[in-house]
Scaffold this motif. Structure first.
Motif, PDB file in Angstrom:
ATOM      1  N   VAL A  20       0.853  -1.184   0.000  1.00  0.00           N
ATOM      2  CA  VAL A  20       0.000   0.000   0.000  1.00  0.00           C
ATOM      3  C   VAL A  20       0.889   1.234   0.000  1.00  0.00           C
ATOM      4  O   VAL A  20       2.048   1.190   0.413  1.00  0.00           O
ATOM      5  CB  VAL A  20      -0.945   0.030   1.212  1.00  0.00           C
ATOM      6  CG1 VAL A  20      -1.925  -1.131   1.156  1.00  0.00           C
ATOM      7  CG2 VAL A  20      -0.170   0.022   2.527  1.00  0.00           C
ATOM      8  N   MET A  21       0.325   2.336  -0.472  1.00  0.00           N
ATOM      9  CA  MET A  21       1.077   3.587  -0.526  1.00  0.00           C
ATOM     10  C   MET A  21       0.200   4.741  -0.079  1.00  0.00           C
ATOM     11  O   MET A  21      -0.991   4.815  -0.406  1.00  0.00           O
ATOM     12  CB  MET A  21       1.571   3.838  -1.958  1.00  0.00           C
ATOM     13  CG  MET A  21       2.240   5.192  -2.177  1.00  0.00           C
ATOM     14  SD  MET A  21       1.042   6.462  -2.699  1.00  0.00           S
ATOM     15  CE  MET A  21       1.946   7.953  -2.245  1.00  0.00           C
ATOM     16  N   ARG A  22       0.775   5.626   0.710  1.00  0.00           N
ATOM     17  CA  ARG A  22       0.141   6.886   1.096  1.00  0.00           C
ATOM     18  C   ARG A  22       1.249   7.902   1.304  1.00  0.00           C
ATOM     19  O   ARG A  22       2.334   7.541   1.793  1.00  0.00           O
ATOM     20  CB  ARG A  22      -0.677   6.692   2.369  1.00  0.00           C
ATOM     21  CG  ARG A  22      -1.636   7.822   2.667  1.00  0.00           C
ATOM     22  CD  ARG A  22      -2.625   7.439   3.748  1.00  0.00           C
ATOM     23  NE  ARG A  22      -3.549   8.548   4.012  1.00  0.00           N
ATOM     24  CZ  ARG A  22      -4.593   8.465   4.831  1.00  0.00           C
ATOM     25  NH1 ARG A  22      -4.833   7.325   5.461  1.00  0.00           N
ATOM     26  NH2 ARG A  22      -5.382   9.501   5.020  1.00  0.00           N
ATOM     27  N   ARG A  23       1.015   9.139   0.923  1.00  0.00           N
ATOM     28  CA  ARG A  23       2.081  10.130   1.041  1.00  0.00           C
ATOM     29  C   ARG A  23       2.505  10.327   2.505  1.00  0.00           C
ATOM     30  O   ARG A  23       3.651  10.674   2.773  1.00  0.00           O
ATOM     31  CB  ARG A  23       1.647  11.452   0.412  1.00  0.00           C
ATOM     32  CG  ARG A  23       1.655  11.371  -1.117  1.00  0.00           C
ATOM     33  CD  ARG A  23       1.476  12.734  -1.766  1.00  0.00           C
ATOM     34  NE  ARG A  23       1.756  12.649  -3.178  1.00  0.00           N
ATOM     35  CZ  ARG A  23       0.874  12.298  -4.108  1.00  0.00           C
ATOM     36  NH1 ARG A  23      -0.359  11.980  -3.741  1.00  0.00           N
ATOM     37  NH2 ARG A  23       1.210  12.240  -5.372  1.00  0.00           N
ATOM     38  N   ASN A  24       1.586  10.110   3.419  1.00  0.00           N
ATOM     39  CA  ASN A  24       1.922  10.097   4.838  1.00  0.00           C
ATOM     40  C   ASN A  24       2.391   8.681   5.173  1.00  0.00           C
ATOM     41  O   ASN A  24       1.597   7.765   5.337  1.00  0.00           O
ATOM     42  CB  ASN A  24       0.700  10.477   5.671  1.00  0.00           C
ATOM     43  CG  ASN A  24       1.006  10.569   7.156  1.00  0.00           C
ATOM     44  OD1 ASN A  24       1.746   9.756   7.689  1.00  0.00           O
ATOM     45  ND2 ASN A  24       0.426  11.558   7.818  1.00  0.00           N
ATOM     46  N   GLY A  25       3.695   8.506   5.261  1.00  0.00           N
ATOM     47  CA  GLY A  25       4.270   7.183   5.467  1.00  0.00           C
ATOM     48  C   GLY A  25       3.828   6.529   6.769  1.00  0.00           C
ATOM     49  O   GLY A  25       3.672   5.303   6.834  1.00  0.00           O
ATOM     50  N   THR A  26       3.592   7.331   7.801  1.00  0.00           N
ATOM     51  CA  THR A  26       3.146   6.787   9.082  1.00  0.00           C
ATOM     52  C   THR A  26       1.771   6.141   8.936  1.00  0.00           C
ATOM     53  O   THR A  26       1.515   5.048   9.465  1.00  0.00           O
ATOM     54  CB  THR A  26       3.098   7.896  10.150  1.00  0.00           C
ATOM     55  OG1 THR A  26       4.408   8.461  10.299  1.00  0.00           O
ATOM     56  CG2 THR A  26       2.637   7.335  11.485  1.00  0.00           C
ATOM     57  N   LYS A  27       0.875   6.816   8.201  1.00  0.00           N
ATOM     58  CA  LYS A  27      -0.464   6.268   7.982  1.00  0.00           C
ATOM     59  C   LYS A  27      -0.415   5.047   7.064  1.00  0.00           C
ATOM     60  O   LYS A  27      -1.189   4.107   7.236  1.00  0.00           O
ATOM     61  CB  LYS A  27      -1.386   7.343   7.410  1.00  0.00           C
ATOM     62  CG  LYS A  27      -1.723   8.443   8.418  1.00  0.00           C
ATOM     63  CD  LYS A  27      -2.723   9.438   7.846  1.00  0.00           C
ATOM     64  CE  LYS A  27      -3.109  10.478   8.895  1.00  0.00           C
ATOM     65  NZ  LYS A  27      -4.096  11.463   8.364  1.00  0.00           N
ATOM     66  N   ALA A  28       0.489   5.063   6.087  1.00  0.00           N
ATOM     67  CA  ALA A  28       0.649   3.894   5.217  1.00  0.00           C
ATOM     68  C   ALA A  28       1.114   2.685   6.021  1.00  0.00           C
ATOM     69  O   ALA A  28       0.613   1.567   5.850  1.00  0.00           O
ATOM     70  CB  ALA A  28       1.643   4.205   4.101  1.00  0.00           C
ATOM     71  N   LYS A  29       2.064   2.919   6.914  1.00  0.00           N
ATOM     72  CA  LYS A  29       2.573   1.847   7.770  1.00  0.00           C
ATOM     73  C   LYS A  29       1.469   1.309   8.672  1.00  0.00           C
ATOM     74  O   LYS A  29       1.339   0.085   8.861  1.00  0.00           O
ATOM     75  CB  LYS A  29       3.741   2.362   8.608  1.00  0.00           C
ATOM     76  CG  LYS A  29       4.350   1.311   9.527  1.00  0.00           C
ATOM     77  CD  LYS A  29       5.517   1.899  10.320  1.00  0.00           C
ATOM     78  CE  LYS A  29       6.129   0.843  11.238  1.00  0.00           C
ATOM     79  NZ  LYS A  29       7.282   1.406  12.010  1.00  0.00           N
ATOM     80  N   ASP A  30       0.663   2.214   9.217  1.00  0.00           N
ATOM     81  CA  ASP A  30      -0.427   1.808  10.103  1.00  0.00           C
ATOM     82  C   ASP A  30      -1.449   0.954   9.355  1.00  0.00           C
ATOM     83  O   ASP A  30      -1.889  -0.081   9.864  1.00  0.00           O
ATOM     84  CB  ASP A  30      -1.109   3.055  10.677  1.00  0.00           C
ATOM     85  CG  ASP A  30      -2.321   2.715  11.524  1.00  0.00           C
ATOM     86  OD1 ASP A  30      -2.152   2.078  12.577  1.00  0.00           O
ATOM     87  OD2 ASP A  30      -3.450   3.062  11.110  1.00  0.00           O
ATOM     88  N   PHE A  31      -1.816   1.365   8.134  1.00  0.00           N
ATOM     89  CA  PHE A  31      -2.760   0.585   7.322  1.00  0.00           C
ATOM     90  C   PHE A  31      -2.187  -0.797   7.043  1.00  0.00           C
ATOM     91  O   PHE A  31      -2.871  -1.819   7.193  1.00  0.00           O
ATOM     92  CB  PHE A  31      -3.050   1.316   6.008  1.00  0.00           C
ATOM     93  CG  PHE A  31      -4.120   0.680   5.160  1.00  0.00           C
ATOM     94  CD1 PHE A  31      -5.406   1.176   5.151  1.00  0.00           C
ATOM     95  CD2 PHE A  31      -3.838  -0.424   4.359  1.00  0.00           C
ATOM     96  CE1 PHE A  31      -6.401   0.598   4.368  1.00  0.00           C
ATOM     97  CE2 PHE A  31      -4.821  -1.016   3.579  1.00  0.00           C
ATOM     98  CZ  PHE A  31      -6.104  -0.506   3.586  1.00  0.00           C
TER      99      PHE A  31
END
Length: 321
Positions: A34-45
Protein backbone atom coordinates in the motif's frame (compact mmCIF):
# COMPACT_ATOMS: atom_id res chain seq x y z
CA UNK A 1 0.02 -15.46 -14.63
CA UNK A 2 -2.40 -17.13 -12.22
CA UNK A 3 -2.54 -14.56 -9.39
CA UNK A 4 -3.18 -10.83 -9.40
CA UNK A 5 -0.81 -9.18 -6.95
CA UNK A 6 -2.08 -5.79 -5.93
CA UNK A 7 -0.77 -2.50 -4.71
CA UNK A 8 -3.05 0.26 -3.41
CA UNK A 9 -2.17 3.87 -4.19
CA UNK A 10 -4.05 5.98 -1.64
CA UNK A 11 -5.01 3.80 1.32
CA UNK A 12 -7.46 6.26 2.88
CA UNK A 13 -11.08 6.03 4.03
CA UNK A 14 -12.43 4.31 0.88
CA UNK A 15 -9.77 1.59 0.98
CA UNK A 16 -10.29 0.95 4.70
CA UNK A 17 -13.52 -1.09 4.39
CA UNK A 18 -15.21 -0.66 1.02
CA UNK A 19 -12.38 -2.05 -1.10
CA UNK A 20 -9.05 -2.76 0.58
CA UNK A 21 -9.82 -6.02 2.41
CA UNK A 22 -11.53 -7.43 -0.69
CA UNK A 23 -8.19 -7.69 -2.51
CA UNK A 24 -7.17 -10.23 0.15
CA UNK A 25 -10.44 -12.19 0.05
CA UNK A 26 -11.04 -12.66 -3.67
CA UNK A 27 -9.70 -15.89 -5.18
CA UNK A 28 -6.42 -15.60 -7.11
CA UNK A 29 -5.78 -12.18 -5.57
CA UNK A 30 -3.18 -10.93 -3.08
CA UNK A 31 -2.59 -7.48 -1.58
CA UNK A 32 1.18 -6.98 -1.60
CA UNK A 33 1.71 -3.29 -0.82
CA UNK A 34 0.00 0.00 0.00
CA UNK A 35 1.08 3.59 -0.53
CA UNK A 36 0.14 6.89 1.10
CA UNK A 37 2.08 10.13 1.04
CA UNK A 38 1.92 10.10 4.84
CA UNK A 39 4.27 7.18 5.47
CA UNK A 40 3.15 6.79 9.08
CA UNK A 41 -0.46 6.27 7.98
CA UNK A 42 0.65 3.89 5.22
CA UNK A 43 2.57 1.85 7.77
CA UNK A 44 -0.43 1.81 10.10
CA UNK A 45 -2.76 0.58 7.32
CA UNK A 46 -0.28 -2.11 6.32
CA UNK A 47 0.13 -3.30 9.89
CA UNK A 48 -3.60 -3.45 10.64
CA UNK A 49 -4.44 -5.21 7.36
CA UNK A 50 -1.39 -7.48 7.37
CA UNK A 51 0.05 -6.10 4.12
CA UNK A 52 3.75 -6.95 3.62
CA UNK A 53 5.00 -3.66 2.12
CA UNK A 54 4.16 0.03 2.48
CA UNK A 55 5.44 3.14 0.72
CA UNK A 56 5.11 6.93 0.75
CA UNK A 57 6.07 7.29 -2.93
CA UNK A 58 3.97 6.57 -6.03
CA UNK A 59 7.07 5.68 -8.02
CA UNK A 60 8.24 3.18 -5.42
CA UNK A 61 5.01 1.19 -5.36
CA UNK A 62 4.68 1.25 -9.15
CA UNK A 63 8.23 -0.10 -9.45
CA UNK A 64 7.65 -2.93 -6.95
CA UNK A 65 8.45 -5.93 -9.14
CA UNK A 66 6.08 -8.28 -7.32
CA UNK A 67 3.02 -6.18 -8.17
CA UNK A 68 1.14 -6.63 -11.44
CA UNK A 69 -1.99 -4.54 -10.69
CA UNK A 70 -2.62 -1.23 -8.95
CA UNK A 71 -5.76 0.21 -7.39
CA UNK A 72 -5.78 4.00 -7.65
CA UNK A 73 -7.78 5.39 -4.72
CA UNK A 74 -6.30 8.88 -4.49
CA UNK A 75 -8.43 12.03 -4.97
CA UNK A 76 -9.44 12.61 -8.62
CA UNK A 77 -6.89 15.39 -9.25
CA UNK A 78 -4.12 12.77 -9.45
CA UNK A 79 -6.00 10.00 -11.29
CA UNK A 80 -4.96 10.86 -14.84
CA UNK A 81 -1.21 11.09 -14.29
CA UNK A 82 -0.98 8.13 -11.90
CA UNK A 83 -3.05 5.94 -14.22
CA UNK A 84 -0.78 6.83 -17.14
CA UNK A 85 2.28 6.00 -15.02
CA UNK A 86 0.85 2.64 -13.99
CA UNK A 87 -0.16 1.65 -17.52
CA UNK A 88 3.18 2.78 -18.93
CA UNK A 89 4.87 0.52 -16.37
CA UNK A 90 2.87 -2.44 -17.67
CA UNK A 91 0.55 -2.70 -14.67
CA UNK A 92 -3.17 -3.46 -14.73
CA UNK A 93 -5.27 -0.65 -13.27
CA UNK A 94 -8.44 -0.53 -11.15
CA UNK A 95 -9.38 3.16 -11.06
CA UNK A 96 -11.58 4.75 -8.41
CA UNK A 97 -14.44 7.00 -9.48
CA UNK A 98 -14.85 9.70 -10.58
CA UNK A 99 -12.25 8.40 -13.01
CA UNK A 100 -10.75 11.86 -13.61
CA UNK A 101 -11.40 15.53 -12.87
CA UNK A 102 -13.52 16.07 -15.98
CA UNK A 103 -14.48 14.64 -19.37
CA UNK A 104 -11.45 16.11 -21.16
CA UNK A 105 -9.09 14.28 -18.81
CA UNK A 106 -11.18 11.12 -19.19
CA UNK A 107 -10.86 11.28 -22.98
CA UNK A 108 -7.12 11.91 -22.64
CA UNK A 109 -6.77 8.75 -20.58
CA UNK A 110 -8.95 6.81 -23.03
CA UNK A 111 -6.62 7.88 -25.85
CA UNK A 112 -3.58 6.83 -23.82
CA UNK A 113 -4.91 3.30 -23.25
CA UNK A 114 -3.45 0.83 -25.74
CA UNK A 115 -4.67 -2.59 -26.84
CA UNK A 116 -2.43 -4.41 -24.37
CA UNK A 117 -3.52 -2.26 -21.42
CA UNK A 118 -6.20 -3.38 -18.98
CA UNK A 119 -8.07 -0.81 -16.92
CA UNK A 120 -11.37 -1.08 -15.01
CA UNK A 121 -13.36 1.85 -13.58
CA UNK A 122 -14.71 1.24 -10.06
CA UNK A 123 -18.44 1.75 -10.66
CA UNK A 124 -19.07 -1.06 -8.22
CA UNK A 125 -22.78 -0.52 -7.57
CA UNK A 126 -23.73 -2.26 -10.82
CA UNK A 127 -22.45 -5.48 -9.20
CA UNK A 128 -24.36 -5.21 -5.92
CA UNK A 129 -27.40 -7.48 -5.53
CA UNK A 130 -30.14 -4.82 -5.31
CA UNK A 131 -29.01 -3.08 -8.49
CA UNK A 132 -28.54 -6.38 -10.27
CA UNK A 133 -32.16 -7.17 -9.33
CA UNK A 134 -33.30 -3.92 -10.94
CA UNK A 135 -31.45 -4.90 -14.12
CA UNK A 136 -33.04 -8.36 -14.04
CA UNK A 137 -36.53 -6.88 -13.62
CA UNK A 138 -35.95 -4.54 -16.55
CA UNK A 139 -34.54 -7.33 -18.72
CA UNK A 140 -37.58 -9.48 -17.84
CA UNK A 141 -39.93 -6.69 -18.98
CA UNK A 142 -41.52 -6.69 -15.52
CA UNK A 143 -43.06 -3.21 -15.90
CA UNK A 144 -43.51 -3.40 -19.65
CA UNK A 145 -42.12 -0.68 -21.87
CA UNK A 146 -40.03 1.73 -19.81
CA UNK A 147 -41.02 5.39 -20.17
CA UNK A 148 -38.77 7.35 -17.84
CA UNK A 149 -36.59 7.26 -14.73
CA UNK A 150 -36.51 9.80 -11.93
CA UNK A 151 -33.72 10.28 -9.37
CA UNK A 152 -34.11 12.41 -6.24
CA UNK A 153 -31.07 12.80 -3.99
CA UNK A 154 -31.66 15.26 -1.15
CA UNK A 155 -28.97 15.55 1.51
CA UNK A 156 -28.73 18.12 4.29
CA UNK A 157 -25.48 19.64 5.47
CA UNK A 158 -25.63 17.44 8.58
CA UNK A 159 -27.35 14.30 7.20
CA UNK A 160 -25.03 13.36 4.38
CA UNK A 161 -24.05 9.92 3.10
CA UNK A 162 -20.62 11.09 1.97
CA UNK A 163 -17.65 10.35 4.21
CA UNK A 164 -15.95 13.35 5.78
CA UNK A 165 -12.17 13.68 5.83
CA UNK A 166 -9.89 15.90 7.87
CA UNK A 167 -9.34 18.29 4.96
CA UNK A 168 -12.80 17.70 3.39
CA UNK A 169 -11.14 17.56 -0.04
CA UNK A 170 -14.41 16.64 -1.73
CA UNK A 171 -15.48 20.30 -1.44
CA UNK A 172 -12.27 21.54 -3.08
CA UNK A 173 -12.87 21.46 -6.85
CA UNK A 174 -9.14 21.62 -7.56
CA UNK A 175 -8.87 18.23 -5.87
CA UNK A 176 -12.26 16.59 -6.41
CA UNK A 177 -13.37 18.08 -9.72
CA UNK A 178 -16.71 19.30 -8.43
CA UNK A 179 -17.91 18.69 -4.88
CA UNK A 180 -20.31 16.12 -3.48
CA UNK A 181 -22.12 15.73 -6.81
CA UNK A 182 -18.93 14.49 -8.46
CA UNK A 183 -18.39 12.09 -5.59
CA UNK A 184 -21.71 10.22 -5.66
CA UNK A 185 -23.37 10.95 -9.01
CA UNK A 186 -20.95 8.76 -11.04
CA UNK A 187 -22.55 5.70 -9.43
CA UNK A 188 -26.06 6.86 -10.25
CA UNK A 189 -25.34 7.98 -13.80
CA UNK A 190 -23.40 4.76 -14.47
CA UNK A 191 -26.41 2.70 -13.39
CA UNK A 192 -28.70 4.64 -15.73
CA UNK A 193 -26.30 3.99 -18.62
CA UNK A 194 -26.02 0.35 -17.55
CA UNK A 195 -29.81 -0.01 -17.54
CA UNK A 196 -30.81 2.08 -20.55
CA UNK A 197 -27.86 2.19 -22.96
CA UNK A 198 -26.59 4.97 -25.19
CA UNK A 199 -27.51 8.62 -24.72
CA UNK A 200 -29.05 10.71 -27.49
CA UNK A 201 -28.91 14.08 -25.75
CA UNK A 202 -28.45 15.56 -22.28
CA UNK A 203 -28.75 18.93 -20.60
CA UNK A 204 -28.29 20.17 -17.07
CA UNK A 205 -28.12 23.11 -14.70
CA UNK A 206 -26.33 23.70 -11.42
CA UNK A 207 -26.09 26.37 -8.80
CA UNK A 208 -23.84 27.25 -5.84
CA UNK A 209 -25.55 28.69 -2.77
CA UNK A 210 -23.61 27.82 0.39
CA UNK A 211 -20.35 26.95 -1.34
CA UNK A 212 -19.38 29.22 -4.21
CA UNK A 213 -16.67 26.82 -5.37
CA UNK A 214 -18.84 23.78 -6.12
CA UNK A 215 -22.48 23.10 -7.02
CA UNK A 216 -24.87 22.63 -4.12
CA UNK A 217 -27.80 21.78 -6.40
CA UNK A 218 -27.62 19.95 -9.73
CA UNK A 219 -30.51 19.25 -12.08
CA UNK A 220 -30.15 17.10 -15.20
CA UNK A 221 -32.20 15.52 -17.98
CA UNK A 222 -31.29 12.81 -20.48
CA UNK A 223 -32.93 11.34 -23.55
CA UNK A 224 -31.63 7.87 -24.33
CA UNK A 225 -31.35 6.53 -27.87
CA UNK A 226 -34.18 4.08 -27.13
CA UNK A 227 -36.53 6.94 -26.22
CA UNK A 228 -36.40 6.51 -22.43
CA UNK A 229 -36.38 9.82 -20.59
CA UNK A 230 -34.48 10.64 -17.40
CA UNK A 231 -34.49 13.48 -14.93
CA UNK A 232 -32.43 13.86 -11.77
CA UNK A 233 -32.07 16.34 -8.93
CA UNK A 234 -29.19 16.39 -6.46
CA UNK A 235 -29.50 18.82 -3.55
CA UNK A 236 -26.82 18.81 -0.85
CA UNK A 237 -28.29 21.65 1.26
CA UNK A 238 -31.83 20.33 1.74
CA UNK A 239 -33.74 20.72 5.00
CA UNK A 240 -33.29 17.85 7.43
CA UNK A 241 -36.96 16.86 7.11
CA UNK A 242 -36.65 16.59 3.31
CA UNK A 243 -33.69 14.17 3.16
CA UNK A 244 -34.41 11.58 0.49
CA UNK A 245 -32.64 9.02 -1.68
CA UNK A 246 -34.78 7.43 -4.38
CA UNK A 247 -34.81 6.26 -7.95
CA UNK A 248 -38.15 5.38 -9.55
CA UNK A 249 -38.42 3.81 -12.99
CA UNK A 250 -41.82 4.17 -14.66
CA UNK A 251 -43.12 1.70 -17.23
CA UNK A 252 -46.42 1.03 -18.99
CA UNK A 253 -47.44 -1.53 -16.34
CA UNK A 254 -45.95 -0.18 -13.13
CA UNK A 255 -42.84 1.07 -11.36
CA UNK A 256 -39.53 -0.11 -9.91
CA UNK A 257 -38.35 1.90 -6.90
CA UNK A 258 -35.04 1.66 -5.04
CA UNK A 259 -32.53 3.57 -2.97
CA UNK A 260 -28.88 3.97 -3.86
CA UNK A 261 -27.91 3.35 -0.24
CA UNK A 262 -30.55 0.83 0.79
CA UNK A 263 -30.93 -2.88 0.18
CA UNK A 264 -34.52 -3.15 -1.05
CA UNK A 265 -36.17 -3.02 -4.46
CA UNK A 266 -39.92 -2.36 -4.72
CA UNK A 267 -41.85 -3.61 -7.75
CA UNK A 268 -45.35 -2.15 -8.06
CA UNK A 269 -47.66 -3.64 -10.70
CA UNK A 270 -51.43 -3.11 -10.68
CA UNK A 271 -51.23 -1.69 -7.13
CA UNK A 272 -49.55 -4.87 -5.89
CA UNK A 273 -46.22 -4.37 -4.17
CA UNK A 274 -43.42 -6.91 -4.29
CA UNK A 275 -40.48 -6.15 -2.02
CA UNK A 276 -37.11 -7.76 -2.69
CA UNK A 277 -34.58 -7.51 0.14
CA UNK A 278 -30.83 -8.00 -0.11
CA UNK A 279 -27.71 -7.77 2.00
CA UNK A 280 -24.63 -6.09 0.65
CA UNK A 281 -21.23 -7.72 1.20
CA UNK A 282 -19.14 -6.35 4.05
CA UNK A 283 -16.74 -4.90 1.48
CA UNK A 284 -19.05 -3.44 -1.15
CA UNK A 285 -16.48 -3.37 -3.94
CA UNK A 286 -15.70 -7.08 -3.59
CA UNK A 287 -18.04 -8.33 -6.36
CA UNK A 288 -16.55 -5.92 -8.90
CA UNK A 289 -13.02 -6.61 -7.70
CA UNK A 290 -13.65 -10.32 -8.20
CA UNK A 291 -14.77 -9.69 -11.78
CA UNK A 292 -11.79 -7.37 -12.30
CA UNK A 293 -9.39 -10.07 -11.16
CA UNK A 294 -10.99 -12.54 -13.57
CA UNK A 295 -10.72 -9.98 -16.38
CA UNK A 296 -7.05 -9.33 -15.63
CA UNK A 297 -6.47 -13.11 -15.70
CA UNK A 298 -8.17 -13.35 -19.10
CA UNK A 299 -11.21 -15.27 -17.86
CA UNK A 300 -13.94 -12.73 -18.67
CA UNK A 301 -14.70 -9.43 -20.44
CA UNK A 302 -14.01 -6.06 -18.84
CA UNK A 303 -16.76 -5.49 -16.19
CA UNK A 304 -16.60 -1.67 -16.43
CA UNK A 305 -14.64 -0.22 -19.33
CA UNK A 306 -12.89 3.10 -19.68
CA UNK A 307 -15.48 3.95 -22.33
CA UNK A 308 -18.16 3.53 -19.64
CA UNK A 309 -16.22 5.90 -17.42
CA UNK A 310 -15.82 8.50 -20.16
CA UNK A 311 -19.57 8.54 -20.83
CA UNK A 312 -20.24 9.14 -17.13
CA UNK A 313 -17.75 12.02 -17.03
CA UNK A 314 -19.38 13.62 -20.06
CA UNK A 315 -22.72 13.67 -18.25
CA UNK A 316 -21.18 15.10 -15.05
CA UNK A 317 -19.71 17.96 -17.11
CA UNK A 318 -22.95 18.49 -19.04
CA UNK A 319 -24.95 18.81 -15.84
CA UNK A 320 -22.54 21.22 -14.11
CA UNK A 321 -20.93 23.44 -16.78
Amino acid sequence: MNTIKWGIIGCGDVAEVKSGPAFQKVANSELIAVMRRNGTKAKDFAKRHKVPFFYDSVNDIINHKGINALYIATPPSTHLEIAKQCLAAGKFVYLEKPMTMNADEAKTLETFVKENHKIVVAHYRRNLPAFQKVKALLDANSIGKVYFADITILQSTTNNVIAKTDDNWRLNPETSGGGYFHDIAPHQIDLMLHYFGSIKTAEGFSTSILNNKVADIVNGIIEFENGIQFRGIWNFIAAEKDVKDECKIYGENGTITFSFYGEEVLLNISDKNNVFSFQNPAHVQQPLIEQTVNYFLGDRENPCTIKDGVEVMKILDTFTT
